[in-house]
Design a protein around this motif. Sequence first.
Motif, PDB file in Angstrom:
ATOM      1  N   THR A 230      18.275 -16.310 132.374  1.00  0.00           N
ATOM      2  CA  THR A 230      18.079 -17.693 131.712  1.00  0.00           C
ATOM      3  C   THR A 230      16.843 -17.557 130.721  1.00  0.00           C
ATOM      4  OG1 THR A 230      16.652 -18.342 133.556  1.00  0.00           O
ATOM      5  CG2 THR A 230      18.888 -18.987 133.426  1.00  0.00           C
ATOM      6  N   ASP A 231      16.781 -16.265 130.122  1.00  0.00           N
ATOM      7  CA  ASP A 231      15.770 -16.021 129.077  1.00  0.00           C
ATOM      8  C   ASP A 231      16.167 -17.073 127.683  1.00  0.00           C
ATOM      9  OD1 ASP A 231      18.078 -15.103 127.920  1.00  0.00           O
ATOM     10  OD2 ASP A 231      17.188 -13.001 127.607  1.00  0.00           O
ATOM     11  N   ALA A 232      15.376 -16.941 126.748  1.00  0.00           N
ATOM     12  CA  ALA A 232      15.501 -17.699 125.497  1.00  0.00           C
ATOM     13  C   ALA A 232      16.839 -17.894 124.883  1.00  0.00           C
ATOM     14  CB  ALA A 232      14.626 -17.279 124.521  1.00  0.00           C
ATOM     15  N   CYS A 233      17.612 -16.623 125.036  1.00  0.00           N
ATOM     16  CA  CYS A 233      18.969 -16.743 124.281  1.00  0.00           C
ATOM     17  C   CYS A 233      19.894 -17.150 125.560  1.00  0.00           C
ATOM     18  CB  CYS A 233      19.299 -15.168 124.164  1.00  0.00           C
ATOM     19  SG  CYS A 233      18.772 -14.384 122.903  1.00  0.00           S
ATOM     20  N   GLY A 234      19.759 -17.182 126.892  1.00  0.00           N
ATOM     21  CA  GLY A 234      20.497 -17.887 127.560  1.00  0.00           C
ATOM     22  C   GLY A 234      20.343 -19.227 127.672  1.00  0.00           C
ATOM     23  N   LEU A 235      19.258 -19.942 127.569  1.00  0.00           N
ATOM     24  CA  LEU A 235      19.060 -21.302 127.338  1.00  0.00           C
ATOM     25  C   LEU A 235      19.931 -21.519 126.107  1.00  0.00           C
ATOM     26  CD1 LEU A 235      15.502 -21.615 128.497  1.00  0.00           C
ATOM     27  CD2 LEU A 235      17.441 -22.310 129.769  1.00  0.00           C
ATOM     28  N   PHE A 236      19.627 -20.926 125.014  1.00  0.00           N
ATOM     29  CA  PHE A 236      20.215 -21.574 123.844  1.00  0.00           C
ATOM     30  C   PHE A 236      21.927 -21.359 123.872  1.00  0.00           C
ATOM     31  CE2 PHE A 236      22.422 -20.674 119.832  1.00  0.00           C
ATOM     32  CZ  PHE A 236      21.823 -21.405 119.174  1.00  0.00           C
ATOM     33  N   GLN A 237      22.298 -20.532 124.601  1.00  0.00           N
ATOM     34  CA  GLN A 237      23.678 -20.651 124.726  1.00  0.00           C
ATOM     35  C   GLN A 237      24.291 -21.595 125.890  1.00  0.00           C
ATOM     36  OE1 GLN A 237      24.829 -18.481 122.289  1.00  0.00           O
ATOM     37  NE2 GLN A 237      26.636 -17.970 123.762  1.00  0.00           N
ATOM     38  N   TYR A 238      23.552 -21.941 126.808  1.00  0.00           N
ATOM     39  CA  TYR A 238      23.673 -22.975 127.675  1.00  0.00           C
ATOM     40  C   TYR A 238      23.782 -24.338 126.791  1.00  0.00           C
ATOM     41  CZ  TYR A 238      22.981 -26.535 131.475  1.00  0.00           C
ATOM     42  OH  TYR A 238      23.160 -27.524 132.115  1.00  0.00           O
ATOM     43  N   ILE A 239      22.875 -24.445 125.934  1.00  0.00           N
ATOM     44  CA  ILE A 239      22.816 -25.932 125.277  1.00  0.00           C
ATOM     45  C   ILE A 239      23.987 -26.006 124.081  1.00  0.00           C
ATOM     46  CG2 ILE A 239      21.476 -26.815 123.509  1.00  0.00           C
ATOM     47  CD1 ILE A 239      18.970 -26.135 124.795  1.00  0.00           C
ATOM     48  N   PHE A 240      24.154 -24.701 123.663  1.00  0.00           N
ATOM     49  CA  PHE A 240      25.383 -24.483 122.521  1.00  0.00           C
ATOM     50  C   PHE A 240      26.629 -24.705 123.339  1.00  0.00           C
ATOM     51  CE2 PHE A 240      28.476 -22.335 120.244  1.00  0.00           C
ATOM     52  CZ  PHE A 240      28.216 -22.539 118.832  1.00  0.00           C
ATOM     53  N   VAL A 241      27.214 -24.421 124.492  1.00  0.00           N
ATOM     54  CA  VAL A 241      28.241 -24.519 125.123  1.00  0.00           C
ATOM     55  C   VAL A 241      28.217 -25.783 125.434  1.00  0.00           C
ATOM     56  CG1 VAL A 241      29.689 -23.880 127.090  1.00  0.00           C
ATOM     57  CG2 VAL A 241      28.441 -22.097 125.651  1.00  0.00           C
ATOM     58  N   SER A 242      27.105 -26.573 126.003  1.00  0.00           N
ATOM     59  CA  SER A 242      27.135 -27.644 126.690  1.00  0.00           C
ATOM     60  C   SER A 242      27.173 -29.081 125.761  1.00  0.00           C
ATOM     61  CB  SER A 242      26.041 -27.939 127.503  1.00  0.00           C
ATOM     62  OG  SER A 242      25.722 -26.945 128.653  1.00  0.00           O
ATOM     63  N   THR A 243      27.222 -28.578 124.406  1.00  0.00           N
ATOM     64  CA  THR A 243      27.287 -29.569 123.319  1.00  0.00           C
ATOM     65  C   THR A 243      28.532 -29.305 122.657  1.00  0.00           C
ATOM     66  OG1 THR A 243      26.169 -28.187 121.788  1.00  0.00           O
ATOM     67  CG2 THR A 243      24.756 -30.084 123.156  1.00  0.00           C
ATOM     68  N   GLY A 244      29.629 -28.992 123.373  1.00  0.00           N
ATOM     69  CA  GLY A 244      30.908 -28.888 122.591  1.00  0.00           C
ATOM     70  C   GLY A 244      31.421 -30.011 121.938  1.00  0.00           C
ATOM     71  N   ARG A 245      30.818 -31.535 122.215  1.00  0.00           N
ATOM     72  CA  ARG A 245      31.582 -32.540 121.491  1.00  0.00           C
ATOM     73  C   ARG A 245      30.813 -32.967 120.260  1.00  0.00           C
ATOM     74  NH1 ARG A 245      31.543 -36.760 126.584  1.00  0.00           N
ATOM     75  NH2 ARG A 245      29.482 -35.341 126.915  1.00  0.00           N
ATOM     76  N   VAL A 246      29.589 -32.190 120.175  1.00  0.00           N
ATOM     77  CA  VAL A 246      28.676 -32.647 118.811  1.00  0.00           C
ATOM     78  C   VAL A 246      29.310 -31.848 117.739  1.00  0.00           C
ATOM     79  CG1 VAL A 246      26.681 -32.075 117.925  1.00  0.00           C
ATOM     80  CG2 VAL A 246      26.729 -32.409 120.580  1.00  0.00           C
ATOM     81  N   GLY A 247      29.274 -32.579 116.609  1.00  0.00           N
ATOM     82  CA  GLY A 247      30.011 -31.938 115.441  1.00  0.00           C
ATOM     83  C   GLY A 247      29.428 -30.648 114.971  1.00  0.00           C
ATOM     84  N   VAL A 248      30.071 -30.044 114.172  1.00  0.00           N
ATOM     85  CA  VAL A 248      29.719 -28.911 113.523  1.00  0.00           C
ATOM     86  C   VAL A 248      29.044 -29.144 111.871  1.00  0.00           C
ATOM     87  CG1 VAL A 248      31.146 -27.388 114.683  1.00  0.00           C
ATOM     88  CG2 VAL A 248      31.801 -28.462 112.674  1.00  0.00           C
TER      89      VAL A 248
END
Length: 960
Positions: A230-248
């Motif tokens: 859960t380093d910086a990239c791990g946290l970023f990926q967590y947020i990126f995946v968890s915001t799937g419904r957010v627009g692009v």
Amino acid sequence: ARGFSVPLQRPADCGNDRYFDSSRLACAPCGAHQRQSAGGSSCVCEPGYRMVSGNGGFSVTCEKCPENTSGVTQDGWNCIACPKGLTSKGNCKCPNNEILVERSVDGLLLKEALCIHCNGSEQSFSASDASGSRCVRCEKTFIRVSKSCDCDSPNILTGGLCFLAREGLPPKGVAAVRFAQLGITLTSAWFLKNLQSSAFACWLYSNVTACQALGNMCVMNMNSLSSSSTDACGLFQYIFVSTGRVGVTHSIPYWKHNLPWLYYGDQPGLASQVLEKNHFPTSFTFKGADKDVKLKFIAASFDAAGNFLRWQSLEGGILQLCPDTQTKLNAAYVFGTTYQQSCKISVSKILLDFANPVFYDLFLEYNGGNGQQHLWAVPVLNLNLQYNDKFVNQGSNMNNWLLTRRFFLVDALSGKENDLGKPPRVIRIASKITIRIRLVSHTQRGTIYPPLLTVAYTDLLIQNPETQSVMVSFAVTYEMNQSEAQIQTDIALGVLGGLAVLWSLLKTAGWKRRTGSSIIDLQTVFKFLLFYAGDLANVFFIITVGTGIYWLVFFKAQQFVSVLLPLPSQEEDFVTYIACAFSLKALQFLHLLVSQVAIDIFFIDWERPKGKVLKAVEGGGVTKSAAAPVSIWRTYFIANEWNEIQTVRKINPLFQVLAVLFFLEVVGFSNLALMDASSSLTRSSESYAAPWSRILRFGVSAALWVAIAILQVIFFTVIYERFVEDKISQFVDLCCVSNISVFLLSHNCFGHYIHGRSVHGHADTNMEEMNMNLKREAENLCSQRGLLPNTDGQTFQISISRKMRLQYDWIHETLTRKHGPARLLGSSANSFEQSTRAYNTMNKFLSSFIDHVHKEMDYIVKDKLLLERLLGMEFMEPIEKSIFYNDEGHSFTDVLYYGNETTLLIFDILFFSVVDLASQSFVLATILTYLQQEIFRFIRNTLGQKNLASKTLVDQRFLI
């Protein structure tokens, strides 16, 4: 004389009781009750003392504060009572969330300092600022979570922000930075302070700045991915995946709203789709009024905290760490110009210039169809990217690449441990940056694929910044798919190589016929390999010259870009071909040299004695009548002329190398070998000089060599030899005037014959008679010079019978038993007389052979068939009679330099090119080429002269 030396002293060397005097560049003592200031360039009062006067430096006067007012005000000029204690600096201190007040509103000093509590109620929501000097509104996350300025449990306080403890928050981050090259993992002070808060703020509030800061920390961690960490990239990926419904953003699936665009995705083969599926929607040209040669790179820059700084054009050198002029820096973005820059930079300069990292998202600007400016995202290939603590294979296979977007030049922030105010322990530097531009295959309109930025980072452990340095480089390369060109080259090499085998077999068959042997033995195989070496060298030479001229013409002369030069790594096969051509041609040249200095040659003297003379008989004391001796001077004269023409060439070697150097360096043809689109022969000294292309260097130099050589051959053949001097034809004429024929054998049963028998019967005469004979010949009052009656043919190719060769060898064995009268005074009379008799025997034998005296060794004269001339061989085998083939082309020059100009010229070109490719210097190549010409000419003259003296019985002392 006085020395101008001063001691080196730094502010850090002065200690607490001295300050650094900038006027003297040396340390100076502070006064009583004083110590060094924080900056080190002045003195301040010690705790408990106030300043009475101060003009900077040591001009400070301090006075001790009374016991009832032992504190010192923040400005240091007054004493004041501190009811809640003193700081280490002697100032008053207040508890948290209270501010220090030392003066009234009108500036009047209070007798006792006040600590005023900031009102955190709902009406004000205020708290003390970081300096503790005034009340400011609480951070909004405190108000949102707790409706106050406190962040009490179970709420989470991190990075100066307050978050509500609830399910679904990103996991606790690991504030570790991995420096894989050094094998070091550090707990970063920056990550420790900002990682968790940035992740929470980005997740909960979609805070743009926090999301950018989190993305930057991931980039500082080399975009490294891990399935468990859960380093910086791990946290970023967590947020990126968890915001799937957010627009692009901009319909790009990898760019979510409020999040930075860091990755392209990890699907297999995605990189090839990104880089090759779509073409960049702009065409590029080199020539014409509408030429578009500028690559308009533009970058969005961010600081480490995630704040957008500005749009920056790459022109001006923001990615080039090496200093240079503005013109040369901007040359990196001229389309078609290969750019390379490298240098060493001291770590101290890096720490000074790049104290705070800047992050870039790179785009390429272009004009849309409606006049609107558009941006094309430039992908980044990070060679240091890791997955599960292992480096990702970012090699040549594009399908294995993981593309990213954001990058930085220098990171001196994440390597700081414990305290952000201290120097970093480790820094990370973009030591190698390359922008790759690839041309679309089979394009005729200058279409390119999206550019790719490749970056490699170097981790550096800070020890002594003043002495440490790092090598950095920046390059812009242009490439295209060279597989088709390589296939065509391989096909040409295969076809021409096969033809070379057939041609070498024909040469070997002709050589076997000329040697009078029909047995295929080891010598035959060796001879075939020598022939094949020469022919294969010609194949390599044709291919390399054709390749060099092709790239020179099509790259420099194109309008819409359709071809790009091979990269230096793609030129290795070309350089190998040149090396093979040179090695094989050198072998052929040495074979030629050895063959020429081993020929059999004899000068047939047709002169007959005129009258008789009285000759004393040894030991008898009497005289008798004998035939008048024939002068040997004519033979010596012809031998000297032959010796002189042995190394005569169809071109002037000195003029050749000087003319090539003149056009390359003075006229400026060497500028055509630069890896840029310009075809100008002149360049400004202030402009950027692109790196050399080895293919273009060879193409330009070889083209000049061939062009100048052809012009020389035309000049000497059409003008000089016709109107000034033709040494070969003059030699044939001289033989006839001297009444001497030349009989030479280059092979065992093959050679050449120059018929020099005088039509006047004798040549040993006075000037008057000689002029009379020449006048009669000019007026056609005598017979013609040819071997056959009423013909002018004086030169022949001869194919002699085996019997004739055996007779020649039998006489020649006696002739060469003693290597000529090289030391007449030391030789015995018997051996000299034996050599003389052998010489006379050979002369009589060859002259009688020419006169058809020996019926069992007779010869016939005929013309060669056209196919025989083309193949360079004879179809008829001289079994009973020798064959003289009419030769109007002076083919006897095959045993001289003159008849082998092509071989010599190709050898010179290849030697010049090999030296130039190794040294990148046309001047050095010119000097060494001329030296080798002179050295081999000397060797050929020396060995040829010795062979001439040995085979013809001409004393070497008369060969001058």
